[in-house]
Design an enzyme around this catalytic site. Structure first.
Site, mmCIF file in Angstrom:
data_model
loop_
_atom_site.group_PDB
_atom_site.id
_atom_site.type_symbol
_atom_site.label_atom_id
_atom_site.label_comp_id
_atom_site.label_asym_id
_atom_site.label_seq_id
_atom_site.Cartn_x
_atom_site.Cartn_y
_atom_site.Cartn_z
ATOM 1 N N ASP A 157 -24.635 -70.374 -4.196
ATOM 2 C CA ASP A 157 -25.328 -69.801 -3.840
ATOM 3 C C ASP A 157 -25.679 -69.476 -2.353
ATOM 4 O OD1 ASP A 157 -27.524 -67.478 -4.129
ATOM 5 O OD2 ASP A 157 -28.946 -68.976 -4.474
ATOM 6 N N GLU A 201 -24.745 -66.322 3.748
ATOM 7 C CA GLU A 201 -24.660 -65.729 4.179
ATOM 8 C C GLU A 201 -25.774 -66.052 5.158
ATOM 9 O OE1 GLU A 201 -27.862 -66.140 1.939
ATOM 10 O OE2 GLU A 201 -25.949 -65.038 0.624
ATOM 11 N N ASP A 257 -29.889 -61.201 -5.831
ATOM 12 C CA ASP A 257 -31.384 -61.017 -6.345
ATOM 13 C C ASP A 257 -32.049 -59.214 -6.508
ATOM 14 O OD1 ASP A 257 -30.878 -63.555 -6.214
ATOM 15 O OD2 ASP A 257 -31.426 -63.909 -4.720
#
Length: 719
Positions: free
Chosen positions: A455, A458, A513
């Site tokens: 995950d 960024e 998401d």
């Protein structure tokens, strides 16, 4: 005290702010988005001076006309007589200035401040080198000595024109091209917006995608209270690559933030003193969008990967409720333990097994392995102080990393502490070779048998202090460093999937998401758009959280999924590289695949997914995107104009049901004869046809003459 922020997954602990913002909205007071595009740069002029003429460079011809000549001939590059790059006015530009960043709640927004802009370029020298290279030099400005020097080099390599523009005294450089009247532009990463990006101004910066992203009133509320609304073009996975309906592609090598302005023409501005780019041409879209990538393990195509949590007993209970389902793996993100926050259920980022939640982990894994079910886990590049974790930990990774200088630093000193809504976290510095190796060992020590979700990636702040390198250079490259670390640790049969991306990515990705909603701004429909755009710009193996992730319980913006949304989302994920579910951030408030209302239909979907295993293996091994916009497969047809249907590989045309409460939808069939998978009925192509769609049976077609697809369809109908 180090600066703090939170990510999308923490951004909507809005509380009473929702009602206050709602009152503002109802009263007509607008909230200006920090993502609003800046004014366009001046077009400028191109004075070829002594460069006027025609130059043959390998397979390309460069035509540079006189200022008083026809506009279309002032600057033009052709290959085989077909225009590749042309501009009627300014071809290049440069500026001095600064890109200022605001980092609120993990949502980076920028403000461009330009002190000088040079839009008028005059050529002073021109020369062909080695028969395939044209080197032009000149100066910006209409008067001698007004602006800085520039050098533009064009190199022909087969069907690729390499472009190198350097302006040593600039902070920003740009390349400009005209577009044909009907020339759509696609790509730039996982863009969850209109597939044709013309009219948009896209800033390529890896960042949280936002909550709402134009869905109202959610976006304005999220922006007003938390700065977390996002825009149609904010994305975890930008890519410096685009393609056009004119069968030309453009990509570039700089990692610094770029702005692609498509409001009038095609203009790529990079915050660097140099841009090295490639114009590519192809005879078909398929040739244009091929992208090498790492293989996906074959076992992932044999059944669903279920996102489960809650501990050993809960995992067993949920699996028992899905008797008869084809299950290839279980993804246990809470192997590290769970904590509750205002946003919902979150994880302990200590990267050690929580024996309280999974007291019989080894037996659980053995039992699942005996049933042919792999176990996947979760990790991200953060570490947390475990001091408040019930039961403690055997190894305190946070303080170990802090003591050894392995954490990303803050300009005021100490680690860069990032608030995650109720707990703080710090990033491991991937530019530090010792820290990189250390965290690789942490990843390798995770208990699992099938792989993991990698995950984040960024979140590097633009003012971070690193062991090596400039964070402005490395912000966009951070997802790739994170991907490379995981790839070095991953075993050959392990499935590792990422959220963030940048140029050079070779891993599998998921589409981020989404809200647990239907909408095209930030819900199910937006996931499909992101996958289609990612596929044509360097991310060919994308899938989605079936059912979405972000659920909200605040007044005004409540967002929960019911069984219909969950099953409709899952049914088209069947026709994708991976069928993987997610419980969401609020599992108790959302429909789940093991609920009695959903489990029989979902189990049937998994069996359809399994029947596609062999076909899927050939699709994911190809360098073409697995989920293909119809333009890639059937260019020039009416179907190629639709963004709400796609090809899964070359054989199956899929039209997802993207609205609630409907039992059918329109499908634009390409020319030919087509067979509906679920019934075997034949349909005439080259027309729009309304097709009935029961739950679990989205409109899916194959060509009559496709024998392999026909055999698969017969097996599916026999289930």
């Amino acid at each position: 005290m180090a600066a703090m922020r939170v990510d999308r997954r923490a951004a909507l602990a809005l509380g009473g702010g929702v009602l206050a913002a709602g009152a503002l909205t109802a009263g007509g007071i607008a909230v200006r988005s920090p993502y609003a595009p800046p004014p366009q740069l001046p077009t400028g002029s191109w004075d070829p001076g002594p460069a006027t003429g025609t130059y043959d460079l390998g397979g390309h011809r460069v035509e540079i006309g006189r200022p008083g000549g026809p506009p279309s001939g002032r600057f033009r590059v052709l290959r085989g007589g077909t225009p590749v790059w042309w501009a009627r006015a300014g071809v290049i530009g440069a500026a001095r200035g600064t890109l200022l960043w605001t980092d609120r709640l993990g949502h980076f927004s920028d403000r461009r401040r330009l002190d000088r802009v040079w839009a008028d370029a005059r050529c002073e020298t021109a020369g062909v080198v080695g028969g395939d290279t044209l080197r032009l030099t000149g100066r910006f400005g209409v008067r001698p000595g007004e602006g800085p020097d520039w050098q533009l080099t064009l190199l022909s390599r087969g069907d690729v024109l390499e472009v190198d523009l350097e302006v040593p005294d600039a902070d920003l450089v740009l390349l400009r091209s005209d577009l044909a009247v009907d020339e759509a532009v696609h790509g730039l990463g996982a863009q969850a917006t209109d597939i044709d990006l013309r009219g948009q101004d896209v800033v390529l910066a890896a960042r949280e995608q936002g909550i709402g992203r134009g869905k109202q009133p959610l976006t304005v509320l999220a922006e007003k209270t938390q700065g977390a609304g996002g825009s149609p073009t904010t994305t975890y996975a930008p890519m410096p690559a685009l393609v056009t309906r004119g069968l030309r592609g453009l990509d570039w090598s700089q990692d610094r933030v770029a702005e692609v302005d498509l409001r009038d023409r095609l203009e790529v501005s990079v915050w660097d003193a140099r841009i090295t780019a490639r114009w590519r041409t192809a005879a078909t879209p398929r040739e244009l969008v091929r992208t090498p990538h790492d293989p996906i393990p074959g076992w992932t195509g044999t059944g669903a990967i279920l996102g489960l949590q809650g501990g050993s007993a809960e995992v067993r209970r949920k699996l028992d409720a899905l008797d008869g389902a084809a299950i290839a793996g279980v993804w246990l993100q809470d192997w590290v333990g769970r904590r509750s926050t205002g946003f919902g259920s979150r994880l302990w980022w200590t990267w050690q097994l929580d024996r309280h939640l999974y007291p019989d982990w080894d037996q659980l894994v053995a039992d699942l392995t005996g049933r042919g079910i792999r176990v996947l886990s979760y990790i991200n590049p953060f570490v947390v102080d475990p001091g408040e974790k019930p039961g403690g930990v055997d190894r305190d990774l946070y303080h170990e990393a802090l003591r050894r200088g392995f954490l990303v630093g803050h300009p005021a000193g100490g680690p860069y502490v990032l608030d995650q809504d109720g707990f703080s976290a710090a990033m491991v510095d991937l530019t530090n070779p010792a820290a990189y190796a250390w965290f690789g060992e942490v990843i390798a020590a995770m208990p699992q048998t099938g792989g993991w979700m990698a995950d984040f990636g960024e979140s590097l702040p633009f003012d971070a202090v690193l062991h090596e390198g400039d964070p402005r250079e490395l912000h966009n490259r951070w997802p790739l460093l994170w991907e490379q670390l995981n790839a070095e640790v991953r075993g050959p049969d392990e499935f590792v999937f990422h959220r963030s991306a940048w140029r050079g990515s070779r891993a599998a990705h998921w589409a981020g998401d989404q809200l647990t909603s239907w909408d095209a701004h930030d819900g199910m429909a937006s996931a499909l758009l992101a996958m289609l755009a990612g596929g044509v710009s360097g991310l060919p193996q994308m899938h989605s959280d079936a059912g979405g992730y972000t659920s909200l319980d605040q007044p005004v913006v409540q967002t929960h999924r019911d069984a219909e949304l969950l099953l409709r989302w899952s049914e088209w994920c069947v026709w994708s590289p991976v069928l993987r579910t997610h419980e969401s951030n609020r599992p108790e408030e959302n429909a789940q695949v093991w609920d009695p209302q959903a489990s029989p239909a979902f189990a049937q979907q998994t069996r359809v997914f399994r029947e596609l295993a062999d076909y899927r293996a050939t699709v994911v091994a190809d360098d073409l995107p697995a989920i293909r916009h119809c333009w890639v497969e059937v260019p020039g047809t009416a179907a190629a104009e639709r963004d709400d249907q796609y090809f899964f590989g070359p054989s199956f045309l899929v039209a997802p049901v993207l609205r609630p409460g409907v039992t059918g939808r329109e499908v634009s069939l390409p020319p030919g004869r087509w067979v509906l998978v679920w019934t075997g009925e034949e349909y005439a192509g080259d027309r729009v046809t309304r097709v009935r769609s029961l739950i679990g049976q989205p409109p899916v077609f194959h060509r009559v003459e496709d024998a392999g697809a026909a055999a698969i369809s017969r097996r599916i109908r026999a289930l």
